[in-house]
Write an enzyme that holds these catalytic residues in place. Sequence first.
Site, PDB file in Angstrom:
ATOM      1  N   ASP A  78       0.772  -1.312   0.321  1.00  9.33           N
ATOM      2  CA  ASP A  78      -0.472  -0.363   0.208  1.00  9.33           C
ATOM      3  C   ASP A  78       0.544   1.161   0.542  1.00  9.33           C
ATOM      4  O   ASP A  78       0.442   2.551   0.774  1.00  9.33           O
ATOM      5  CB  ASP A  78      -0.832   0.230   1.321  1.00  9.33           C
ATOM      6  CG  ASP A  78      -2.122  -1.337   1.235  1.00  9.33           C
ATOM      7  OD1 ASP A  78      -2.640  -1.639   0.709  1.00  9.33           O
ATOM      8  OD2 ASP A  78      -1.716  -2.371   2.127  1.00  9.33           O
ATOM      9  N   HIS A 134      -4.806  -2.089  -5.849  1.00 10.88           N
ATOM     10  CA  HIS A 134      -3.598  -0.862  -7.099  1.00 10.88           C
ATOM     11  C   HIS A 134      -4.665   0.007  -6.714  1.00 10.88           C
ATOM     12  O   HIS A 134      -5.881  -0.724  -7.099  1.00 10.88           O
ATOM     13  CB  HIS A 134      -2.756  -1.775  -7.434  1.00 10.88           C
ATOM     14  CG  HIS A 134      -1.887  -2.181  -7.719  1.00 10.88           C
ATOM     15  ND1 HIS A 134      -0.684  -3.367  -8.122  1.00 10.88           N
ATOM     16  CD2 HIS A 134      -1.293  -1.950  -6.444  1.00 10.88           C
ATOM     17  CE1 HIS A 134      -0.113  -3.513  -7.287  1.00 10.88           C
ATOM     18  NE2 HIS A 134      -0.160  -3.270  -6.524  1.00 10.88           N
TER      19      HIS A 134
HETATM   20  P1  IMP Z   1      -1.706 -13.367   2.738  1.00 14.21           P
HETATM   21  O1  IMP Z   1      -0.905 -12.247   1.467  1.00 14.21           O
HETATM   22  O2  IMP Z   1      -3.686 -13.031   2.599  1.00 14.21           O
HETATM   23  O3  IMP Z   1      -1.781 -14.532   3.229  1.00 14.21           O
HETATM   24  O4  IMP Z   1      -1.960 -11.869   3.768  1.00 14.21           O
HETATM   25  C1  IMP Z   1      -0.814 -11.905   4.950  1.00 14.21           C
HETATM   26  C2  IMP Z   1      -0.537 -10.840   5.430  1.00 14.21           C
HETATM   27  O5  IMP Z   1      -0.647  -9.884   4.005  1.00 14.21           O
HETATM   28  C3  IMP Z   1      -1.539  -9.747   5.741  1.00 14.21           C
HETATM   29  O6  IMP Z   1      -0.501  -8.946   7.087  1.00 14.21           O
HETATM   30  C4  IMP Z   1      -2.738  -8.561   4.885  1.00 14.21           C
HETATM   31  O7  IMP Z   1      -3.115  -7.783   4.925  1.00 14.21           O
HETATM   32  C5  IMP Z   1      -1.344  -8.780   4.577  1.00 14.21           C
HETATM   33  N1  IMP Z   1      -0.888  -8.694   2.738  1.00 14.21           N
HETATM   34  C6  IMP Z   1      -0.994  -9.405   1.505  1.00 14.21           C
HETATM   35  N2  IMP Z   1      -1.572  -7.968   0.482  1.00 14.21           N
HETATM   36  C7  IMP Z   1      -0.689  -7.175   1.098  1.00 14.21           C
HETATM   37  C8  IMP Z   1      -0.999  -5.912  -0.069  1.00 14.21           C
HETATM   38  O8  IMP Z   1      -1.076  -6.253  -1.071  1.00 14.21           O
HETATM   39  N3  IMP Z   1      -1.199  -4.488   0.892  1.00 14.21           N
HETATM   40  C9  IMP Z   1      -1.210  -5.237   2.356  1.00 14.21           C
HETATM   41  N4  IMP Z   1      -1.220  -5.609   2.599  1.00 14.21           N
HETATM   42  C10 IMP Z   1      -0.826  -7.140   2.832  1.00 14.21           C
HETATM   43 MG    MG Z   2      -2.390  -2.076  -1.237  1.00 15.36          MG
END
Ligand code: IMP
Ligand code: MG
Length: 354
Positions: A14, A42
């Site tokens: 982010d 995004h």
């Molecule tokens: P997962 O990728 O869904 O397995 O989540 C694992 C961790 O990564 C969690 O804390 C999510 O909130 C974080 N996370 C995954 N993708 C993003 C992203 O694109 N932006 C911010 N946090 C992310």
């Molecule tokens: Mg994002």
Amino acid sequence: MRNVDILVGLQHGDEGKGRVVDYFAFNYSCVARFNGGPNAGHTVYTASSDEPLKLNMIPSGIVHKNVFNYIGPGCVVDPLSLILEIKRVEDTLGYKIKPSQLGLSEKAHLIIPEYVEKDCKNNSHLGTTKKGIGPCYAAKSDRVGMRVGDVLKKQPYADFLEEYVVGSDDRFLDHLNSGEVLCEGAQGTFLDIDHGPYPYVTSSNTLASHACTSLGFSLHKVRDIFGVFKAYATRVGQDPFFVKWDPESYKSISEIEFGTTTGRQRDIGPISIADLKYSIEVNGVTKLIMTKADVLCGHKFNVLFNGDSINFSYDKCDNSSKFLSYIQFLEFNLGMPIFNISTGPNRLDWLSKI
Ligand code: IMP
Ligand code: MG
């Protein structure tokens, strides 16, 4: 030929990578995603529509008609959510997306409903996005996963996605051989499965070097590595190491920090110079890009530096000494200039220092 640049997030995701890719995409024939899946979110503000374009899986170069947007082998794809995303983007842009604009690698892995169920049931202590990302990568490593190319033909949605799959890996090779490629990272350095604060990480590698292995090109092809960071830090999901600001004291910031994918409130906090220096080094950043500098206008805020907390405040992103002192403090302590600074959500809201 060095014709590949890589863009990555230096924090916890982010950072505003999508809008940077959208802005830079003019210079490239191809934008390629190399990790993650629909856990990414995004937001891109286009010139032609007031509505922001919200992307999960499709690379952020999609607004540019002449750019080939490639979802590479190292990504994990939920086919039904990708179909809906394509339709949503087509509605916003007002035209059909052609296979010359979007390609899905036949080697990418498919997320099936079982993985989503597992993610919802087993991973709540990690605060995942519940999109089935972890179980899908686990199945891939366990050699029981399903590649897009192997499965697509047997599924009812095959016709719709097949046009984007057939020949897409060859098309990517053409761009690698004779075009200009920008690799778009998803998530951020502190979500990398090997180098982030495990287990509070995602299930793929997010560092710039992963673009080479994941998309399959030589290290010799890499030219610039763009590192994107936000003027402050945010975190969504569980992370006991994240230093937070009280959201009540920073209401106007907290109010705009919601997850694009999940709608969850993001924690907000100060930049840590040590963390950013680590990110710059581990990714090999050659050009630094700062986003959302405008969001801090009118706030007193701090930066973590050498065990201390250093205070700053500014009212405008301009040549005022207060704003410059923040930028110069960062540049001096990070050891490199900031190439571009974004000062608003719209495409042209940039303060270019070059
Ligand atoms: P997962 O990728 O869904 O397995 O989540 C694992 C961790 O990564 C969690 O804390 C999510 O909130 C974080 N996370 C995954 N993708 C993003 C992203 O694109 N932006 C911010 N946090 C992310
Ligand atoms: Mg994002």
